[in-house]
Design an enzyme around this catalytic site. Structure first.
Site, PDB file in Angstrom:
ATOM      1  N   ASP A  45      46.673  39.571  39.730  1.00  0.00           N
ATOM      2  CA  ASP A  45      45.259  39.278  39.484  1.00  0.00           C
ATOM      3  C   ASP A  45      44.970  37.788  39.708  1.00  0.00           C
ATOM      4  O   ASP A  45      45.749  36.932  39.285  1.00  0.00           O
ATOM      5  CB  ASP A  45      44.948  39.636  38.021  1.00  0.00           C
TER       6      ASP A  45
ATOM      7  N   GLU B  42      45.856  39.349  44.756  1.00  0.00           N
ATOM      8  CA  GLU B  42      44.400  39.332  44.826  1.00  0.00           C
ATOM      9  C   GLU B  42      44.027  37.862  44.932  1.00  0.00           C
ATOM     10  O   GLU B  42      44.161  37.106  43.977  1.00  0.00           O
ATOM     11  CB  GLU B  42      43.759  39.942  43.571  1.00  0.00           C
TER      12      GLU B  42
HETATM   13  C1  NOJ Z   1      40.001  40.306  39.065  1.00  0.00           C
HETATM   14  C2  NOJ Z   1      39.955  41.690  38.512  1.00  0.00           C
HETATM   15  O1  NOJ Z   1      40.029  42.603  39.564  1.00  0.00           O
HETATM   16  C3  NOJ Z   1      38.680  41.784  37.710  1.00  0.00           C
HETATM   17  O2  NOJ Z   1      38.411  43.099  37.324  1.00  0.00           O
HETATM   18  C4  NOJ Z   1      38.780  40.858  36.544  1.00  0.00           C
HETATM   19  O3  NOJ Z   1      37.536  40.829  35.862  1.00  0.00           O
HETATM   20  C5  NOJ Z   1      39.120  39.426  36.971  1.00  0.00           C
HETATM   21  N1  NOJ Z   1      40.131  39.383  37.992  1.00  0.00           N
HETATM   22  C6  NOJ Z   1      39.615  38.627  35.795  1.00  0.00           C
HETATM   23  O4  NOJ Z   1      40.872  39.057  35.371  1.00  0.00           O
END
Ligand code: NOJ
Ligand code: CA
Length: 543
Positions: free
Chosen positions: A206, A266
């Protein structure tokens, strides 16, 4: 099912994202859970996916859908136990399906034992050093250390009552960790090892681009942070070069396993070339490429994105990823139902009425887009429910909204709940087979028609298309190259793959002549030797 591919299984995998609280509810409390996943492994097997990416299932107060983690080495008691996690893994493995879990290293929740200890400890203490505490401005520190804003709205700083403030790039319940602290680094290695030892095959990381930060004084203003002429790698909060040091350590740990554990970053980075380092074999190994998700339904744009990303992945020593939907964005069947350029946040704010969605066209394009992506070299990430062609639920009433965006924006933005509405498994029942009671987010009546039960009895359904496409892909996918057709019309994206198959997509409205070849699968019915608009076909062609 899937044959063991050793160390490279992920390079051309189809990965299915499960947002666990909205997948299947086994005990009727309205919240999807791990036994719910275990009981539906057959669906995943019939679909033909290679792996599951499981969004956070850790103990959490759900201030941000589970991306606020209280304890990285446990299961949320609301949705299961560690023993049930193991049962789920065993059921997936027995079906030949691998598992990738979500890891959230940028921030913990405010209920994490470290954060509680930090609040109880004094400014300057080792407990506070695991997070990013700074003294506020003004004689008593009564003003935030900077004017930075958080991703969900409001200030990125929260006061703790003694003149100090902590940084949270997301919700206040998500305090950012200090990755310069060796204990933080060590603890995440322990967590990764914990899950890797539990037979987890990989990790989705993440906000992988945000861990390294530079908080040296003076802090820049938000306007300075947002300046678009910053050179690469020097932004105070994002995509700093040092972040890759962290992933070098992670890679070393991953490579101790056989097969090596995988990871996908990500990382919303400003330009595609910055993605390459996250995706390199010395780093996380793969990174999400959101370019197709952001592209308009346009042949030229699609071709450009595909070419660029294949080149980039090759030069980074990895394979590309493709994705149209996930738990953070408006579902692609709905995006394509709206005119290009529609302001999606505004559209949701208006309960999805203005402009009206052309549902049929949206689904037709979504099916064509997915079939195109499934023909590409690389991995495709599917989001639960897209195999049913689910639309975004834009008219959820305010009282059920859970996304922190809703509260933090003071009701100006509704947020992401519309793509997180629980799956319809059957066409009747209080939550359409999701559970025995109502679901935590209500499903619209239109979901009954789209249920798994309905679609599996219908050869022309979106579910049937996904199953056929995944089965064909498994048979056809070989080396990671493609060859563009040089004579395709402007509105057509056409390429062939090694082994003698060709994918053709007509982005236009008017039918185009169908190239020669036996039809393997098509996203819509074909007639008279032509390929209608908004349709993809795969053909068996000569090598
Ligand atoms: C990316 C995640 O996919 C999202 O759902 C989340 O709110 C943020 N990162 C913070 O962790
Ligand atoms: Ca439940």
């Amino acid at each position: 099912m899937s044959e063991p591919l050793g160390a490279t299984w992920w390079r051309q995998a189809v990965v299915y994202q499960i947002y666990p609280r909205s997948f299947a509810d086994s005990n009727g409390d309205g919240i999807g859970d791990l036994p719910g996943i275990t009981s539906h492994v057959q669906h995943l097997r019939d679909l033909g996916v290679d792996a599951v990416w499981l969004s956070p299932f850790y103990p959490s107060a759900l201030a941000d859908g589970g991306y606020d983690v209280d304890d990285y080495r446990d299961v949320d008691p609301k949705i299961g136990t560690l023993a049930q996690f193991d049962e789920m893994v065993a059921a997936l493995k027995a079906a030949g399906i691998r598992l990738i879990v979500d890891i959230v290293p940028n921030h913990t929740s405010d209920r994490h034992e470290w954060f509680r200890a930090a609040l109880a400890a004094a400014p300057g203490s080792p407990e506070r050093d695991r997070y990013i505490f700074r003294r506020g401005e003004g004689p008593d520190g009564e003003r935030p250390p900077s004017d930075w804003t958080a991703a969900f709205g409001g200030s990125a700083w929260e006061p703790v009552g003694d003149g100090q403030w902590y940084l949270h790039m997301f919700a206040p319940e998500q305090p950012d960790l200090n990755w310069e602290n060796p204990e933080v680094r060590q603890d995440f290695l322990t967590t990764l090892q914990f899950w890797a030892d539990r037979d987890v095959d990989g990790f989705r990381v993440d906000v992988a681009n945000a861990l390294a930060k530079d908080l040296t004084l003076p802090l820049p203003s938000q306007a300075e942070l947002d300046a678009d002429d910053l050179p690469d790698g020097v932004h105070r909060l994002r995509d700093r070069d040092e972040v890759h040091e962290i992933y070098k350590d992670w890679r070393e740990l991953f490579d101790r396993y056989d097969p090596p554990r995988t990871a996908v970053a990500e990382a919303w980075v400003p330009s595609a070339h910055r993605r390459a380092r996250y995706a390199s074999p010395e780093g996380l190994g793969q990174a999400f490429n959101f370019d197709l998700l952001l592209a308009d339904w346009d042949a030229i744009e699609f071709r450009k994105v595909i070419e660029e990303n294949l080149t980039l992945a090759r030069s980074a020593g990895t394979s590309s990823t493709w994705v149209f939907s996930n738990h953070d964005v408006v579902r692609h069947a709905t995006r394509y139902a709206l005119p290009a350029g529609t302001d999606l946040k505004k559209w949701i704010r208006g309960d999805g009425t203005n402009p009206p969605a052309d549902v049929e066209r949206g689904l037709r394009r979504a099916r064509a887009a997915t079939l195109l992506a499934l023909a590409l070299p690389g991995s495709t990430y599917l989001y639960q429910g897209e195999e049913l062609g689910l639309p975004e639920v834009a008219d959820l009433p305010p009282e059920v909204l859970q996304d922190p965006t809703w509260i933090r924006s003071e009701g100006k933005e509704k947020g992401r709940d519309g793509c997180r509405v629980p799956l319809p498994w059957t066409s009747t029942g209080p939550s359409l087979g999701f559970g025995s009671g109502p679901a935590h987010l209500p499903q619209p009546p239109s979901f009954a028609e789209l249920s798994v039960e309905r679609q599996q009895a219908d050869e022309t359904s979106t579910l049937a298309l996904y199953r056929r496409a995944l089965a064909e892909r498994r048979r056809l996918q070989t080396s990671e190259t493609l060859e563009w057709a040089t004579d395709a019309p402007d509105d057509v994206v056409q390429f062939s793959r090694p082994g003698g198959w060709t994918s053709v997509t007509n982005f236009g409205e008017a039918p185009v002549p169908l190239p020669a070849g036996d039809i393997l699968v098509s996203s819509a019915p074909l007639a008279d030797g032509t390929l209608p608009g908004d349709t993809t076909v795969w053909l068996r062609t000569a090598d």
